[in-house]
Design a protein around this motif. Structure first.
Motif: not given
Length: 106
Positions: A31-32, A48-54
């Motif tokens: 996550d972020f 984008p969401s902070k909860e998805e892979p970065w």
């Protein structure tokens, strides 16, 4: 707690959907992991969401490094290698569709 799975892996060639550049992934965060200040300043497109892979990406023919949310990436169909001055810091070679990671001892 929901388990997160990254869609892309280290050494994989990617294309940025919004900014139209190629690159290679050299690190993945589940996550972020940046600061709130960086997020507010740099994240405008794609919402984008902070909860998805970065992903940490070496940008082809540019010399810069990007930090990109998963939703803004897609696999790159090209079999051309990436040109970046930091490639040898992370990878030992290119096999036509992905880079081989350099083995490190921690």
């Amino acid at each position: 707690m929901e388990e997160k799975t990254a869609s892309f892996g280290i050494g994989q060639l990617i294309h940025h959907r919004l900014f139209n550049y190629r690159g290679v992934i050299f690190d993945v965060d589940p996550d972020f992991q940046g600061t709130e200040e960086w997020f507010e300043k740099n994240v405008e497109a794609g919402n984008p969401s902070k909860e998805e892979p970065w992903y940490h990406v070496l940008i082809d023919q540019d010399g810069r490094v990007a930090y990109v949310a998963e939703r803004n990436l897609e696999a790159d169909a090209s079999t051309e290698p990436v040109e970046h001055p930091l490639l040898e810091n992370f990878f030992t070679g290119f096999n036509g569709d992905h880079y081989k990671t350099r083995q490190t001892l921690n």
